[in-house]
Scaffold this active site. Structure first.
Site, short mmCIF file in Angstrom:
data_model
loop_
_atom_site.label_atom_id
_atom_site.label_comp_id
_atom_site.label_asym_id
_atom_site.label_seq_id
_atom_site.Cartn_x
_atom_site.Cartn_y
_atom_site.Cartn_z
NE ARG A 1 -4.69 6.74 4.43
CZ ARG A 1 -4.16 5.63 3.91
NH1 ARG A 1 -4.65 4.43 4.24
NH2 ARG A 1 -3.13 5.68 3.10
CG HIS B 1 -3.44 4.10 -1.86
ND1 HIS B 1 -3.91 4.20 -0.56
CD2 HIS B 1 -3.19 2.80 -2.05
CE1 HIS B 1 -3.95 3.00 -0.01
NE2 HIS B 1 -3.54 2.13 -0.89
CD GLU C 1 -4.22 0.90 4.06
OE1 GLU C 1 -3.99 -0.31 3.91
OE2 GLU C 1 -3.92 1.76 3.23
C1 FCB Z 1 -2.18 -2.17 2.07
C2 FCB Z 1 -2.59 -1.20 1.01
C3 FCB Z 1 -4.07 -1.16 0.77
C4 FCB Z 1 -4.71 -2.53 0.82
C5 FCB Z 1 -4.26 -3.28 2.05
C6 FCB Z 1 -4.89 -4.65 2.20
O1 FCB Z 1 -0.84 -2.51 1.91
O2 FCB Z 1 -2.17 0.10 1.37
O3 FCB Z 1 -4.29 -0.53 -0.46
O4 FCB Z 1 -4.48 -3.21 -0.34
O5 FCB Z 1 -2.87 -3.39 2.06
#
Ligand code: FCB
Length: 453
Positions: free
Chosen positions: A76, A119, A363
């Site tokens: 990703r 992003h 994430e």
């Molecule tokens: C999330 C973001 C990512 C990164 C992580 C730790 O909120 O999407 O870019 O900074 O936190």
């Protein structure tokens, strides 16, 4: 690890353009709001900027080899809007060519690209016209999405519109902690709405020209809110926090309505005139997947408003205190380690929205103080426990399709700059040398074991 995941479950890692690419003026790239914000003294820790980051713009073939070494089947990443449209309108061919080479490189290595269009790096030129406060930015985003989709649709199946609209709107236009650094009430609520509108318009625009196998989704951060006591006041405070952080987005995306309670929370701050009749159906355009980012739970107590006059409040002044953390271990960011919050977030979504599309964890990761031998055992425990919590959600009926660790490489952690290191791979920013940590080898072995019958 006791959990097992179905065949075809995707194991990946995630990054984002501004956080790793560097090369902020190369090949016609225009400035983004994060370039502008990072240049403001005091905005980013240590005065850090998007340079050099991990210089991924020049070192991407080596970084793709790190993916191969890890054995992931999905990656990703995000496309930098100001590389493609330096002023938010014109087209920079060299930007498109960079991402074409990147996705070709992924395909050659048998790795599925999961592309995120936004992003957080809005072209500064669009911020100068109002940014996400402005309805027109939603249309500009749809044009940009259609452009990238037309160029890369032959190679990319998984199309994510936005990463985490909540911090874009609230940290960016409400708290002033993120770019563009505004502290507003109505502006932040308008930004949240226009991000969602831009998402829906982008999905429509891409779908009109999509191949049958293309999948469209959005990524949301999902921190469940837990009241610190069983008092009615704390329960109501947790509900307000949840409305601001989650339901403001999930209700119109998956529930066919705006979050009830939102206007009452901001009585005097906003009249919500930015909502037009047709918007809800655009925002609710059906999706093929939802990406969930999970890091921590919020523990919420009722508290007085900081600003007594409702008309003067910023969007974050909702009468809550989120500083009373439970007695559990914390990561190097100070975030409480509570893997059960991931299960809770996923099962909660599944129960609340009957039509919820399949879910990816897009994430999950952590930082701890770095050791000179890169033996990051805390990270290994963190990831193992969270993957187990993901498995528990799948066992409870959530249609979970994959897990992406944040992050492949150490990178620019927004307002924290380069101090906090989320990478499975250590980056020496002076030499750009990459050194896989113990967690890189652990994740590689874990993935291999998952594939072995
Ligand atoms: C999330 C973001 C990512 C990164 C992580 C730790 O909120 O999407 O870019 O900074 O936190």
């Amino acid at each position: 690890m006791t959990t097992s995941f179905p065949p075809g479950f995707r194991w990946g890692v995630a990054t984002s353009a501004f956080q790793i690419e560097g090369a902020t003026t190369a090949d016609g790239r225009g400035p983004s709001i994060w370039d502008t914000f990072a240049a403001v003294p005091g905005a980013v820790a240590g005065g850090d900027t998007g340079e050099p980051a991990a210089d991924h713009y020049h070192r991407w073939p080596d970084d793709l080899d790190l993916l191969t070494g890890l054995g992931v089947d999905a990656y990703r990443f995000s496309v930098s809007w100001p590389r493609i449209q330096p002023d938010g309108r014109s087209v920079e061919r060299r930007g498109l060519d960079f991402y074409r080479r990147l996705v070709e490189g992924l395909r050659e290595r048998g790795i599925e690209p999961f592309l995120t269009l936004y992003h957080w790096d809005l072209p500064q030129a669009l911020e100068d016209e109002g940014g996400w406060r402005s309805r027109d930015t939603a249309s500009r985003f749809a044009d940009y999405a259609a452009l990238v989709h037309a160029e890369l649709g032959d190679l990319v199946e998984h199309w994510t519109t936005l990463n985490e609209p909540y911090p874009c709107a609230v940290a960016g236009y409400g708290e002033g902690r993120h770019a563009p650094g505004a502290r507003e009430g109505d502006g932040a609520l308008a930004a949240a709405h226009h991000l969602l509108l831009g998402h829906g318009l982008a999905v429509r625009a891409m779908r009109a020209l999509a191949l049958p196998h293309h999948q469209f989704g959005i990524v949301l951060n999902q921190s469940p809110s837990v009241p610190v006591t069983d008092s009615a006041a704390d329960a109501a405070a947790a509900a307000r926090q949840d409305t601001l952080l989650r339901r403001q987005f999930t209700d119109p995306l998956f529930g066919g309505r705006y979050a009830p309670g939102l206007p009452a929370m901001f009585d005097g701050v906003s009249d919500f005139a930015f909502r037009h009749d047709e918007d809800l159906s655009i925002i609710g355009e059906p999706l093929d997947y939802l990406g969930v980012n999970y890091y921590y739970r919020l523990h919420v107590a009722d508290a007085p408003h900081r600003e007594p006059d409702p008309a003067l409040r910023t969007v974050t002044d909702i009468g809550v205190d989120t500083t009373r953390l439970p007695d559990v271990p914390r990561t190097g960011m100070g975030w409480p380690v509570e893997p059960e919050g991931l299960t809770e977030a996923l099962v909660g979504l599944h129960n609340r929205y009957p039509g919820l599309p399949p879910v990816y964890i897009t994430e999950n990761g952590c930082v701890y103080a770095d050791r000179s031998d890169f033996a990051d055992y805390e990270r290994i425990n963190f990831l193992g426990d969270h993957i187990e919590a993901a498995g528990a959600a799948a066992a409870a009926g959530v249609d979970l399709r994959g897990y992406f660790c944040w992050s492949l490489l150490d990178n620019f952690e927004w307002a924290h700059g380069y101090k906090h290191r989320f990478g499975l791979v250590h980056v020496d920013y002076a030499t750009q040398e990459r050194t896989p940590r113990a967690s890189y080898r652990w994740y590689r072995d874990f993935i291999t074991a998952q594939r072995t019958p």
